[in-house]
Design an enzyme around this catalytic site. Structure first.
Site, PDB file in Angstrom:
ATOM      1  N   GLU A  48      26.850-110.919  -9.254  1.00  0.00           N
ATOM      2  CA  GLU A  48      27.208-109.705  -8.507  1.00  0.00           C
ATOM      3  C   GLU A  48      26.716-109.805  -7.062  1.00  0.00           C
ATOM      4  O   GLU A  48      25.710-110.447  -6.784  1.00  0.00           O
ATOM      5  CB  GLU A  48      26.601-108.475  -9.184  1.00  0.00           C
ATOM      6  N   GLN A 106      52.031-111.289  -0.918  1.00  0.00           N
ATOM      7  CA  GLN A 106      52.526-110.701  -2.169  1.00  0.00           C
ATOM      8  C   GLN A 106      52.870-109.251  -1.834  1.00  0.00           C
ATOM      9  O   GLN A 106      52.110-108.319  -2.100  1.00  0.00           O
ATOM     10  CB  GLN A 106      51.460-110.804  -3.279  1.00  0.00           C
ATOM     11  N   LYS A 204      64.563-121.920   6.337  1.00  0.00           N
ATOM     12  CA  LYS A 204      63.745-122.380   5.185  1.00  0.00           C
ATOM     13  C   LYS A 204      64.250-121.730   3.906  1.00  0.00           C
ATOM     14  O   LYS A 204      64.539-120.541   3.883  1.00  0.00           O
ATOM     15  CB  LYS A 204      62.277-122.002   5.417  1.00  0.00           C
TER      16      LYS A 204
HETATM   17  C1  R5P Z   1      55.694-117.740   5.336  1.00  0.00           C
HETATM   18  O1  R5P Z   1      56.811-117.343   5.563  1.00  0.00           O
HETATM   19  C2  R5P Z   1      54.718-118.097   6.388  1.00  0.00           C
HETATM   20  O2  R5P Z   1      55.179-117.793   7.654  1.00  0.00           O
HETATM   21  C3  R5P Z   1      54.348-119.569   6.309  1.00  0.00           C
HETATM   22  O3  R5P Z   1      55.454-120.357   6.685  1.00  0.00           O
HETATM   23  C4  R5P Z   1      53.906-119.892   4.926  1.00  0.00           C
HETATM   24  O4  R5P Z   1      52.980-118.968   4.475  1.00  0.00           O
HETATM   25  C5  R5P Z   1      53.315-121.275   4.861  1.00  0.00           C
HETATM   26  O5  R5P Z   1      52.928-121.538   3.554  1.00  0.00           O
HETATM   27  P1  R5P Z   1      52.807-123.018   3.031  1.00  0.00           P
HETATM   28  O6  R5P Z   1      51.926-123.756   3.969  1.00  0.00           O
HETATM   29  O7  R5P Z   1      52.207-122.879   1.658  1.00  0.00           O
HETATM   30  O8  R5P Z   1      54.190-123.585   2.966  1.00  0.00           O
END
Ligand code: R5P
Length: 303
Positions: A48, A106, A204
């Protein structure tokens, strides 16, 4: 004002206190005077949290500086405990400076039964903190801090400091600033526009935490160029790795990577270099060897 650097932001917190006026000749115009406070934290044998203010907080404006990485759960709980304790001890106002605000990604119940973490995190902070100051929080479905926080809130941006860094290291004629996804245009394009650099934003598709696909939708002149890929967060690094690989196929002079929040889990830093990046630079919202852009002045001015 008394500034308490907490475990994840010990160095940054000390700099914030110094910029806010504790060191002789170190004052930044417009900053209020601050003293550097000591907060003892540890754990009881059962794990804790133990926490004790070692300096008087009664009647003072208390500033807690704590990024939510590493160990985001501990970081959040310790801010809540410290804020509540400071109020009980008579602090006039408690500001939580959380340079990297975790749990923001999230932001939806993607699968039934899931916790919408950003709302829960904000619910707790709303209850014990008077003001939150953060830097480039990840905003996607939530568009503004006021959608989560009813307390005083301030969203700072590292854009100006990143722009200064790029301008000091690269030439506008021989560089292209790239963003790995649409969301990154608020950093990559905004920064490039502010200093007269060309920019290009990729697309992306994310299939899972560790599986993304990057598509280059516009082809600027790559030959002989330094390509600087800018994003807010590098976590697993897969977004950046795939972006670097796509750019590398186009044979520019060199590829450089800049991020605001250097999380770098699972050896992401080394993996990005292996993918072909010549350099990786980050802001000091999270302590990392790549920290080269100091945001303590930006934070101090806001206090
Ligand atoms: C998400 O849209 C953020 O802008 C970053 O591109 C993302 O959090 C990067 O996460 P990772 O390095 O795990 O691909």
């Amino acid at each position: 004002m008394i500034v308490f650097p907490m475990r994840n932001s010990a160095e940054l917190g000390r700099k914030v206190a110094r910029h806010a006026g504790t060191g002789p000749g170190k004052d930044v115009a417009g900053c209020a005077k601050a003293e550097l406070g000591r907060l003892e934290t540890g754990n009881f044998p059962d794990g804790e949290l133990y926490l004790r203010f070692m300096d008087e907080v009664a009647g003072k404006r208390v500033v807690l500086v704590q990024s939510m990485h590493p160990q985001p759960n501990d970081a959040l709980v310790s801010v809540l405990f410290a804020a509540r304790t400071a109020k009980e001890l008579g602090a006039e106002k408690v500001t939580a400076v959380i340079p990297y605000l975790g749990y923001m990604r999230q932001d939806n119940r993607f699968n039934s039964g899931e916790c919408v973490s950003n709302r829960v995190m904000a619910t707790f902070l709303n209850q014990v903190v008077d003001r939150i100051v953060t830097i480039d929080p990840h905003m996607h479905r939530v568009k503004a801090l006021e959608d989560l926080f009813h307390i005083e809130r301030k969203k700072l941006s590292a854009n100006e400091e990143i722009a200064k860094h790029i301008k000091s290291k690269f030439s506008a004629k021989a560089s292209v600033v790239a963003g790995p996804d649409i969301e990154s245009s608020q950093w990559a394009k905004a920064i490039a526009d502010s200093i007269g650099f060309e920019s290009v934003i990729f697309m992306k598709e994310r299939f899972s935490s560790r599986h993304v696909k990057i598509s280059v939708t516009r082809e600027p002149e790559w030959k002989g160029k330094d390509v600087i890929i800018v994003d807010d967060i590098i976590s697993s690094g897969h977004t950046m790795i795939e972006a670097v690989k796509e750019v590398r196929k186009r044979k520019p002079r060199a590829i450089h990577v800049i991020c605001v929040h250097p999380i770098f889990v699972e050896n992401a830093y080394a993996k990005i270099l292996r993918a072909g990046a010549r350099s990786i630079v980050s802001c000091n919202t999270i302590l990392h060897n790549s920290n080269a852009i100091d945001l303590s002045g930006l934070i101090a001015k806001e206090l």
